[in-house]
Design a protein around this motif. Structure first.
Motif, PDB file in Angstrom:
ATOM      1  N   PRO A  65     -27.907  37.881   4.039  1.00 11.77           N
ATOM      2  CA  PRO A  65     -27.559  38.586   2.806  1.00 11.77           C
ATOM      3  C   PRO A  65     -27.129  40.016   3.091  1.00 11.77           C
ATOM      4  CG  PRO A  65     -29.941  38.460   3.048  1.00 11.77           C
ATOM      5  CD  PRO A  65     -29.367  37.663   4.177  1.00 11.77           C
ATOM      6  N   ALA A  66     -26.219  40.529   2.269  1.00 12.90           N
ATOM      7  CA  ALA A  66     -25.786  41.922   2.399  1.00 12.90           C
ATOM      8  C   ALA A  66     -26.786  42.871   1.754  1.00 12.90           C
ATOM      9  CB  ALA A  66     -24.412  42.103   1.763  1.00 12.90           C
ATOM     10  N   TRP A  67     -27.509  42.371   0.753  1.00 12.84           N
ATOM     11  CA  TRP A  67     -28.487  43.197   0.055  1.00 12.84           C
ATOM     12  C   TRP A  67     -29.614  42.318  -0.464  1.00 12.84           C
ATOM     13  CZ3 TRP A  67     -29.116  41.725  -5.011  1.00 12.84           C
ATOM     14  CH2 TRP A  67     -28.053  41.038  -5.624  1.00 12.84           C
ATOM     15  N   ALA A  68     -30.735  42.945  -0.741  1.00 16.66           N
ATOM     16  CA  ALA A  68     -31.886  42.237  -1.297  1.00 16.66           C
ATOM     17  C   ALA A  68     -32.682  43.216  -2.151  1.00 16.66           C
ATOM     18  CB  ALA A  68     -32.764  41.660  -0.190  1.00 16.66           C
ATOM     19  N   CYS A  69     -33.325  42.696  -3.174  1.00 13.88           N
ATOM     20  CA  CYS A  69     -34.126  43.552  -4.041  1.00 13.88           C
ATOM     21  C   CYS A  69     -35.252  42.725  -4.660  1.00 13.88           C
ATOM     22  CB  CYS A  69     -33.269  44.192  -5.133  1.00 13.88           C
ATOM     23  SG  CYS A  69     -32.403  43.011  -6.201  1.00 13.88           S
ATOM     24  N   GLY A  70     -36.287  43.410  -5.130  1.00 10.71           N
ATOM     25  CA  GLY A  70     -37.363  42.722  -5.821  1.00 10.71           C
ATOM     26  C   GLY A  70     -38.736  42.945  -5.216  1.00 10.71           C
ATOM     27  N   SER A  71     -39.746  42.608  -5.985  1.00  9.29           N
ATOM     28  CA  SER A  71     -41.134  42.908  -5.637  1.00  9.29           C
ATOM     29  C   SER A  71     -41.640  42.171  -4.407  1.00  9.29           C
ATOM     30  CB  SER A  71     -42.043  42.575  -6.827  1.00  9.29           C
ATOM     31  OG  SER A  71     -41.971  41.194  -7.153  1.00  9.29           O
ATOM     32  N   ALA A  72     -41.042  41.031  -4.058  1.00  7.27           N
ATOM     33  CA  ALA A  72     -41.507  40.269  -2.897  1.00  7.27           C
ATOM     34  C   ALA A  72     -41.295  41.039  -1.601  1.00  7.27           C
ATOM     35  CB  ALA A  72     -40.804  38.916  -2.826  1.00  7.27           C
ATOM     36  N   LEU A  73     -40.328  41.950  -1.569  1.00  6.73           N
ATOM     37  CA  LEU A  73     -40.086  42.731  -0.364  1.00  6.73           C
ATOM     38  C   LEU A  73     -41.303  43.563   0.010  1.00  6.73           C
ATOM     39  CD1 LEU A  73     -36.446  43.900  -1.169  1.00  6.73           C
ATOM     40  CD2 LEU A  73     -37.120  42.306   0.642  1.00  6.73           C
ATOM     41  N   THR A  74     -42.043  43.997  -1.001  1.00  4.58           N
ATOM     42  CA  THR A  74     -43.277  44.755  -0.762  1.00  4.58           C
ATOM     43  C   THR A  74     -44.491  43.844  -0.706  1.00  4.58           C
ATOM     44  OG1 THR A  74     -42.353  46.698  -1.881  1.00  4.58           O
ATOM     45  CG2 THR A  74     -44.749  46.597  -1.657  1.00  4.58           C
ATOM     46  N   ALA A  75     -44.555  42.872  -1.599  1.00  2.00           N
ATOM     47  CA  ALA A  75     -45.739  42.016  -1.703  1.00  2.00           C
ATOM     48  C   ALA A  75     -46.000  41.210  -0.440  1.00  2.00           C
ATOM     49  CB  ALA A  75     -45.596  41.081  -2.904  1.00  2.00           C
ATOM     50  N   PHE A  76     -44.943  40.847   0.265  1.00  2.00           N
ATOM     51  CA  PHE A  76     -45.118  40.019   1.458  1.00  2.00           C
ATOM     52  C   PHE A  76     -45.303  40.842   2.734  1.00  2.00           C
ATOM     53  CE2 PHE A  76     -44.073  36.842  -1.512  1.00  2.00           C
ATOM     54  CZ  PHE A  76     -44.490  35.633  -0.983  1.00  2.00           C
ATOM     55  N   ASP A  77     -45.374  42.154   2.586  1.00  2.00           N
ATOM     56  CA  ASP A  77     -45.861  43.053   3.634  1.00  2.00           C
ATOM     57  C   ASP A  77     -45.241  42.777   5.008  1.00  2.00           C
ATOM     58  OD1 ASP A  77     -47.358  45.137   4.674  1.00  2.00           O
ATOM     59  OD2 ASP A  77     -49.101  43.896   5.103  1.00  2.00           O
ATOM     60  N   GLY A  78     -43.924  42.786   5.067  1.00  2.00           N
ATOM     61  CA  GLY A  78     -43.238  42.621   6.341  1.00  2.00           C
ATOM     62  C   GLY A  78     -42.970  41.191   6.760  1.00  2.00           C
ATOM     63  N   CYS A 119     -31.886  47.179   1.049  1.00  2.00           N
ATOM     64  CA  CYS A 119     -33.010  46.697   0.237  1.00  2.00           C
ATOM     65  C   CYS A 119     -33.413  47.698  -0.838  1.00  2.00           C
ATOM     66  CB  CYS A 119     -34.208  46.394   1.128  1.00  2.00           C
ATOM     67  SG  CYS A 119     -33.965  44.978   2.219  1.00  2.00           S
ATOM     68  N   TRP A 120     -33.698  47.160  -2.016  1.00  2.00           N
ATOM     69  CA  TRP A 120     -34.260  47.931  -3.116  1.00  2.00           C
ATOM     70  C   TRP A 120     -35.531  47.204  -3.575  1.00  2.00           C
ATOM     71  CZ3 TRP A 120     -29.031  47.366  -2.444  1.00  2.00           C
ATOM     72  CH2 TRP A 120     -28.286  48.553  -2.342  1.00  2.00           C
ATOM     73  N   PRO A 121     -36.700  47.572  -3.028  1.00  2.00           N
ATOM     74  CA  PRO A 121     -37.929  46.848  -3.345  1.00  2.00           C
ATOM     75  C   PRO A 121     -38.527  47.207  -4.701  1.00  2.00           C
ATOM     76  CG  PRO A 121     -38.374  48.597  -1.772  1.00  2.00           C
ATOM     77  CD  PRO A 121     -36.886  48.563  -1.957  1.00  2.00           C
ATOM     78  N   HIS A 122     -38.140  48.337  -5.251  1.00  2.00           N
ATOM     79  CA  HIS A 122     -38.747  48.812  -6.502  1.00  2.00           C
ATOM     80  C   HIS A 122     -37.710  48.888  -7.614  1.00  2.00           C
ATOM     81  CE1 HIS A 122     -42.219  49.740  -4.083  1.00  2.00           C
ATOM     82  NE2 HIS A 122     -41.495  50.527  -3.316  1.00  2.00           N
ATOM     83  N   ARG A 181     -56.524  31.957   5.680  1.00  2.00           N
ATOM     84  CA  ARG A 181     -56.609  31.732   7.130  1.00  2.00           C
ATOM     85  C   ARG A 181     -55.217  31.769   7.773  1.00  2.00           C
ATOM     86  NH1 ARG A 181     -60.379  27.659   5.594  1.00  2.00           N
ATOM     87  NH2 ARG A 181     -58.768  26.073   5.950  1.00  2.00           N
ATOM     88  N   ALA A 182     -54.227  31.168   7.081  1.00  2.00           N
ATOM     89  CA  ALA A 182     -52.872  31.139   7.618  1.00  2.00           C
ATOM     90  C   ALA A 182     -52.289  32.544   7.691  1.00  2.00           C
ATOM     91  CB  ALA A 182     -51.986  30.251   6.747  1.00  2.00           C
ATOM     92  N   SER A 183     -52.567  33.355   6.674  1.00  2.00           N
ATOM     93  CA  SER A 183     -52.077  34.726   6.660  1.00  2.00           C
ATOM     94  C   SER A 183     -52.712  35.551   7.770  1.00  2.00           C
ATOM     95  CB  SER A 183     -52.347  35.359   5.300  1.00  2.00           C
ATOM     96  OG  SER A 183     -51.892  36.690   5.269  1.00  2.00           O
ATOM     97  N   ALA A 184     -54.027  35.336   7.980  1.00  2.00           N
ATOM     98  CA  ALA A 184     -54.742  36.084   9.026  1.00  2.00           C
ATOM     99  C   ALA A 184     -54.228  35.677  10.412  1.00  2.00           C
ATOM    100  CB  ALA A 184     -56.245  35.801   8.932  1.00  2.00           C
ATOM    101  N   ALA A 185     -53.887  34.400  10.563  1.00  2.42           N
ATOM    102  CA  ALA A 185     -53.385  33.926  11.861  1.00  2.42           C
ATOM    103  C   ALA A 185     -52.002  34.496  12.158  1.00  2.42           C
ATOM    104  CB  ALA A 185     -53.328  32.400  11.860  1.00  2.42           C
TER     105      ALA A 185
END
Length: 240
Positions: free
Chosen positions: A163-176, A185-188, A236-240
């Protein structure tokens, strides 16, 4: 042109009253649980501020989703009730497109938005509401309709076409964990209500109006919560 527009698809409530082409009174307020009790008072306050009765409006627009289950029901039910009472038609607005249009305003003329990009909103349960759009300098085009995605599927799609651009709350919520490559990117979101006013005005110009009984939310999932075991497995999956 006189048009009321409502959106409660996210934790932010947006209300807009278009009083003339390109002119609107807007409110950005906390949504979530507050939306059900605050939406109607905010609508009445905007109408009073503009000195307009509901009956003189041309239509009621509403954010149809995707988004939070309760939030979607709030905006749809209020829009439908107001439209029934005043004998008005309704206009459904893509709630993900609101995020894209706000990013377009933040981009301030950057032509990157004239290329395909993605709106990515946190859908909870380790999933994402996403859609692909492109702006041609005059209006928006839906390239991939809103759908529910997991991370693996999105990354597979982006490996084939970045993608050339992306925006939205998932960019922050998924923490990298969400990596749209080199996309701008426009996360907010900056002004959801202003974006709602612009899209509602554009929708009224294109038409057609729908009858009030056709006001329906766009749900993308039937299951709205994880079981205890599923939450633990996800942790558990997130911690791994």
């Amino acid at each position: 042109m006189k048009l009321l527009a409502l959106d409660t698809a996210t934790e932010h409530m947006a209300v807009a009253l278009v009083t003339a082409p390109g002119t609107a009174l807007t409110r950005n307020l906390p949504g979530g649980a507050a939306a059900s009790s605050q939406l109607i008072p905010q609508v009445l306050a905007l109408l009073a501020e503009a000195g307009l009765p509901l009956s003189v409006l041309d239509a009621v627009a509403f954010g149809q989703g995707p988004g939070a289950f309760t939030g979607l029901r709030t905006a749809v039910s209020v829009a439908q009730g107001l439209a029934f009472g005043a004998g008005l038609g309704v206009l459904p607005i893509d709630s993900l497109l609101l995020v894209a249009d706000d990013a377009l305003a933040q981009a301030a003329g950057d032509t990157v938005m004239h290329q395909p990009g993605w709106v990515l909103m946190d859908a909870r349960m380790d999933e994402i509401y996403a859609a692909r759009y492109q702006h041609d300098g005059r209006g928006w085009h839906v390239l991939t309709a809103p759908a529910l995605y997991d991370l693996t599927t999105l990354h597979t799609l982006w490996a084939a076409e970045a993608p050339a651009w992306a925006c939205g709350s998932a960019l922050t919520a998924f923490d990298g964990r969400l990596a749209p490559g080199t996309a701008r990117c426009w996360p907010h979101i900056a002004d959801r209500a202003a974006a709602l006013a612009r899209l509602a005005e554009a929708a009224l110009q294109v038409g057609p109006l729908l009858p009030a009984e056709a006001a329906l939310p766009l749900y993308l999932r039937d299951k709205v919560a994880l079981t205890t075991a599923e939450r633990e497995a996800a942790r558990r999956a997130s911690a791994a």
